[in-house]
Scaffold this active site. Structure first.
Site, PDB file in Angstrom:
ATOM      1  N   CYS A 259      -4.190  10.974 -14.501  1.00 31.01           N
ATOM      2  CA  CYS A 259      -3.116  11.929 -14.166  1.00 31.01           C
ATOM      3  C   CYS A 259      -1.824  11.314 -14.702  1.00 31.01           C
ATOM      4  O   CYS A 259      -1.046  10.732 -13.942  1.00 31.01           O
ATOM      5  CB  CYS A 259      -3.032  12.114 -12.658  1.00 31.01           C
ATOM      6  SG  CYS A 259      -4.587  12.585 -11.895  1.00 31.01           S
ATOM      7  N   ALA A 261       0.957  12.394 -16.815  1.00 34.84           N
ATOM      8  CA  ALA A 261       2.273  12.944 -17.170  1.00 34.84           C
ATOM      9  C   ALA A 261       3.286  12.744 -16.045  1.00 34.84           C
ATOM     10  O   ALA A 261       2.909  12.813 -14.873  1.00 34.84           O
ATOM     11  CB  ALA A 261       2.143  14.431 -17.483  1.00 34.84           C
ATOM     12  N   PRO A 262       4.559  12.475 -16.386  1.00 33.83           N
ATOM     13  CA  PRO A 262       5.178  12.457 -17.711  1.00 33.83           C
ATOM     14  C   PRO A 262       5.028  11.134 -18.478  1.00 33.83           C
ATOM     15  O   PRO A 262       5.596  10.987 -19.555  1.00 33.83           O
ATOM     16  CB  PRO A 262       6.654  12.733 -17.399  1.00 33.83           C
ATOM     17  CG  PRO A 262       6.857  12.157 -16.029  1.00 33.83           C
ATOM     18  CD  PRO A 262       5.562  12.362 -15.306  1.00 33.83           C
ATOM     19  N   GLY A 263       4.303  10.181 -17.915  1.00 30.35           N
ATOM     20  CA  GLY A 263       3.996   8.997 -18.712  1.00 30.35           C
ATOM     21  C   GLY A 263       4.678   7.710 -18.268  1.00 30.35           C
ATOM     22  O   GLY A 263       4.613   6.708 -18.985  1.00 30.35           O
ATOM     23  N   ASP A 283      -3.869  14.777 -18.620  1.00 33.94           N
ATOM     24  CA  ASP A 283      -3.193  15.617 -17.630  1.00 33.94           C
ATOM     25  C   ASP A 283      -3.770  17.016 -17.759  1.00 33.94           C
ATOM     26  O   ASP A 283      -4.292  17.387 -18.806  1.00 33.94           O
ATOM     27  CB  ASP A 283      -1.672  15.641 -17.815  1.00 33.94           C
ATOM     28  CG  ASP A 283      -0.952  15.923 -16.489  1.00 33.94           C
ATOM     29  OD1 ASP A 283      -0.573  14.966 -15.791  1.00 33.94           O
ATOM     30  OD2 ASP A 283      -0.799  17.115 -16.142  1.00 33.94           O
ATOM     31  N   ASP A 310      -8.994  18.097 -17.133  1.00 31.01           N
ATOM     32  CA  ASP A 310      -9.031  18.174 -15.673  1.00 31.01           C
ATOM     33  C   ASP A 310      -9.723  16.908 -15.164  1.00 31.01           C
ATOM     34  O   ASP A 310     -10.893  16.667 -15.482  1.00 31.01           O
ATOM     35  CB  ASP A 310      -9.813  19.432 -15.267  1.00 31.01           C
ATOM     36  CG  ASP A 310      -9.939  19.580 -13.760  1.00 31.01           C
ATOM     37  OD1 ASP A 310      -9.581  18.631 -13.030  1.00 31.01           O
ATOM     38  OD2 ASP A 310     -10.390  20.654 -13.319  1.00 31.01           O
ATOM     39  N   ASP A 328      -3.307   8.101 -10.546  1.00 30.05           N
ATOM     40  CA  ASP A 328      -1.986   8.266  -9.917  1.00 30.05           C
ATOM     41  C   ASP A 328      -1.942   9.738  -9.499  1.00 30.05           C
ATOM     42  O   ASP A 328      -1.419  10.583 -10.197  1.00 30.05           O
ATOM     43  CB  ASP A 328      -0.892   7.925 -10.934  1.00 30.05           C
ATOM     44  CG  ASP A 328       0.490   7.903 -10.315  1.00 30.05           C
ATOM     45  OD1 ASP A 328       0.608   7.468  -9.155  1.00 30.05           O
ATOM     46  OD2 ASP A 328       1.455   8.318 -10.981  1.00 30.05           O
ATOM     47  N   CYS A 381       2.692   8.793  -4.380  1.00 33.31           N
ATOM     48  CA  CYS A 381       4.082   8.544  -3.958  1.00 33.31           C
ATOM     49  C   CYS A 381       4.333   9.296  -2.658  1.00 33.31           C
ATOM     50  O   CYS A 381       5.329   9.980  -2.504  1.00 33.31           O
ATOM     51  CB  CYS A 381       5.074   8.950  -5.048  1.00 33.31           C
ATOM     52  SG  CYS A 381       5.023  10.682  -5.492  1.00 33.31           S
TER      53      CYS A 381
HETATM   54  C1  LIG Z   1       1.972  11.872  -9.626  1.00 32.61           C
HETATM   55  S1  LIG Z   1       1.964  12.768 -11.087  1.00 32.61           S
HETATM   56  C2  LIG Z   1       1.639  11.537 -12.277  1.00 32.61           C
HETATM   57  C3  LIG Z   1       2.833  10.709 -12.663  1.00 32.61           C
HETATM   58  C4  LIG Z   1       2.535   9.795 -13.832  1.00 32.61           C
HETATM   59  N1  LIG Z   1       1.389   8.960 -13.578  1.00 32.61           N
HETATM   60  C5  LIG Z   1       3.728   8.947 -14.193  1.00 32.61           C
HETATM   61  O1  LIG Z   1       3.789   7.782 -13.765  1.00 32.61           O
HETATM   62  O2  LIG Z   1       4.619   9.406 -14.916  1.00 32.61           O
HETATM   63  C6  LIG Z   1       0.447  13.611 -11.012  1.00 32.61           C
HETATM   64  C7  LIG Z   1       0.056  14.323 -12.277  1.00 32.61           C
HETATM   65  O3  LIG Z   1      -1.267  14.833 -12.097  1.00 32.61           O
HETATM   66  C8  LIG Z   1      -1.398  16.010 -12.836  1.00 32.61           C
HETATM   67  N2  LIG Z   1      -2.582  16.718 -12.308  1.00 32.61           N
HETATM   68  C9  LIG Z   1      -2.680  17.532 -11.237  1.00 32.61           C
HETATM   69  N3  LIG Z   1      -3.962  17.934 -11.074  1.00 32.61           N
HETATM   70  C10 LIG Z   1      -4.684  17.349 -12.064  1.00 32.61           C
HETATM   71  C11 LIG Z   1      -6.042  17.371 -12.439  1.00 32.61           C
HETATM   72  N4  LIG Z   1      -6.947  18.081 -11.753  1.00 32.61           N
HETATM   73  N5  LIG Z   1      -6.401  16.677 -13.524  1.00 32.61           N
HETATM   74  C12 LIG Z   1      -5.515  15.954 -14.238  1.00 32.61           C
HETATM   75  N6  LIG Z   1      -4.220  15.887 -13.924  1.00 32.61           N
HETATM   76  C13 LIG Z   1      -3.803  16.572 -12.849  1.00 32.61           C
HETATM   77  C14 LIG Z   1      -0.063  16.703 -12.641  1.00 32.61           C
HETATM   78  O4  LIG Z   1       0.173  17.608 -13.694  1.00 32.61           O
HETATM   79  C15 LIG Z   1       0.916  15.519 -12.638  1.00 32.61           C
HETATM   80  O5  LIG Z   1       1.457  15.348 -13.912  1.00 32.61           O
END
Ligand SMILES: C[S@@+](CC[C@H](N)C(=O)[O-])C[C@H]1O[C@@H](n2cnc3c(N)ncnc32)[C@H](O)[C@@H]1O
Length: 437
Positions: A259, A261-263, A283, A310, A328, A381
């Protein structure tokens, strides 16, 4: 050109009643303002959104008709006015009343300018005698109104943390968070970054931990700090900077960030690997992959490749392939309330219900991708046992081939970071090693 208080009132209205994000809306408005005006608008917006419930409670003591029954624009004018009287240390009370009355007239509430004047004058006159819900009769009501949080959230934290920690946590969530940057050590050392920022007149100090972290102590606009385009740094909270260190990848490894984004964390992983090896950054949202790619381009990172995926259904070709896997997870974000004050009003208890199920499904899929002897890290978080400790416990019970793996500062192999203890965002981390078959 609109005057700063008018801009603040409009943003408060959008955030409180139209689901806008305060930081994005402020950024859009900020570029047209000078430094002094920008500081004022920022304080008024963050302060009013944060203290909405406390301010509404106080205003209602001096109103004959409930605040909530008034048009949103008028409510916003009264709330911004009340914020200046109740919470702002630098705005004289009479100036707050006068400017609010003028705003009422400018916003076509000329007939109600007297009411605005009367209510705010009363609030000012009664300074020191404002009454709050009775703590002994209604602890939840008192904490909720005084610290300005929804009742369900106060109840949740009281149940999980007890009265003392909850009250400290509520107070910490109202503090203004430090702005911290992560040095892009692929481009320069932290000492070099500090030197260059100081040379440009930015106040900056090194964080005691982690070794890439710096805190900005005096600056105007983030976009005016040198080195953004050059990729010298990335904005990241201290707690968030812990995650990549707990994943602890080495150069040359294969890493999966489910997971990403945004990176923020994925680019940190690349730094710790000296940009050598392979990081697969997934993502579920296509537009968010672009954010990771933009960050990689700016920071000069080549080892990350993004995949639209996914994370609950990771390909079987990835099974047992990765030395390090980071989950994450999407979460309720209750640990970042001090950065995004509207989270407390825009979320409801019901929104949290489906998250543990999603988090478990992602963890399960991620676990299959960890190579024998590899490491899996779960982070959120948020501050909510159901999404944190409960998910980690479920994982431990259902995946016996994984053992919790402690690190310095987390002898149990998992940790809940709390803003009032660590002066960082609220974060949860757990780490396991997969048995080496
Ligand atoms: C907490 S954020 C991640 C922040 C990132 N790790 C960072 O440090 O910049 C969670 C991310 O999970 C993505 N997300 C939500 N459901 C998901 C899924 N089923 N599979 C993959 N990504 C998913 C969201 O789009 C979001 O960008």
């Amino acid at each position: 050109m609109k005057e700063p208080r008018q801009i603040a009132v409009e943003i408060v209205e959008q955030v409180l009643w139209q689901q806008a994000y305060s930081n994005l809306t402020l950024n859009k408005a900020a570029s047209a303002l000078d430094s002094r005006e920008r500081k004022l608008v920022t304080e008024l917006v963050y302060g009013t959104v944060k203290y909405y419930l406390a301010l509404a409670w106080l205003l209602n003591q001096f109103l004959s008709k409930p605040l909530e029954k008034m048009p949103h624009r008028l409510q916003a004018i009264l709330l911004v006015g009340a914020y200046q009287i109740v919470k702002s240390e630098r705005i004289p009370g009479p100036a707050a009343v006068h400017t609010s009355v003028e705003l009422a007239k400018k916003n076509k509430f000329t007939g109600l300018a007297g009411l605005v004047n009367g209510v705010l004058r009363n609030l000012l006159r009664n300074q020191g005698n404002w009454s709050w819900p009775d703590r002994n009769q209604d602890l939840v009501g008192y904490l909720s109104v005084f610290y300005s949080y929804p009742r369900w959230l106060v109840q949740l934290w009281l149940k999980e943390l007890g009265e003392e920690d909850t009250e400290k946590l509520l107070a910490a969530g109202n503090n203004i968070p430090p702005l911290t940057l992560r040095t892009n050590t692929l481009r320069l050392t932290r000492a070099e970054l500090v030197e260059r920022l100081q040379a440009a007149g930015t106040g900056v100090k090194e964080l005691s931990w982690p070794p890439e972290g710096v805190e900005l102590t005096d600056f105007d606009l983030l976009t005016r700090i040198p080195g953004f385009a050059e990729g010298w740094w990335l904005v990241q909270d201290q707690a968030s900077m812990q995650v990549a260190h707990v994943v602890a990848p080495l150069p040359g490894m294969k890493v999966l960030d489910t997971c990403a984004a945004p990176g923020g964390k994925t680019t940190h992983l690349a730094q710790l690997m000296s940009d050598q090896g392979e990081i697969v950054a997934c993502d579920i949202h296509p537009h968010k992959l672009k954010l990771i790619e933009d960050n990689c381009l700016r920071l000069g990172i080549k080892s990350i490749h993004t995949v639209l995926q996914d994370a609950t259904a990771l390909p079987s070709a990835w099974h047992n392939r990765f030395d390090r896997v980071l989950v994450d997870a999407p979460c309720s974000g209750l640990g970042v309330i001090r950065r995004r004050p509207e989270i407390r009003w825009q979320k409801a208890a019901a929104d949290l219900k489906s998250l543990p199920e999603l988090q478990k499904r992602i963890l399960q899929a991620a676990a299959a991708c960890v190579a024998p002897g590899g490491i899996l890290v779960y982070s959120t978080c948020t501050i909510n046992r159901q999404e944190n400790q409960e998910v980690a416990r479920w994982f431990g019970e259902n995946f016996p081939e994984f053992q919790l793996l402690p690190w310095e500062g987390a002898p149990a192999g998992e940790i809940q970071l709390l803003p009032h203890r660590e002066n960082s965002d609220g974060f949860f981390l757990a780490r396991w090693r997969k048995e080496d078959k």
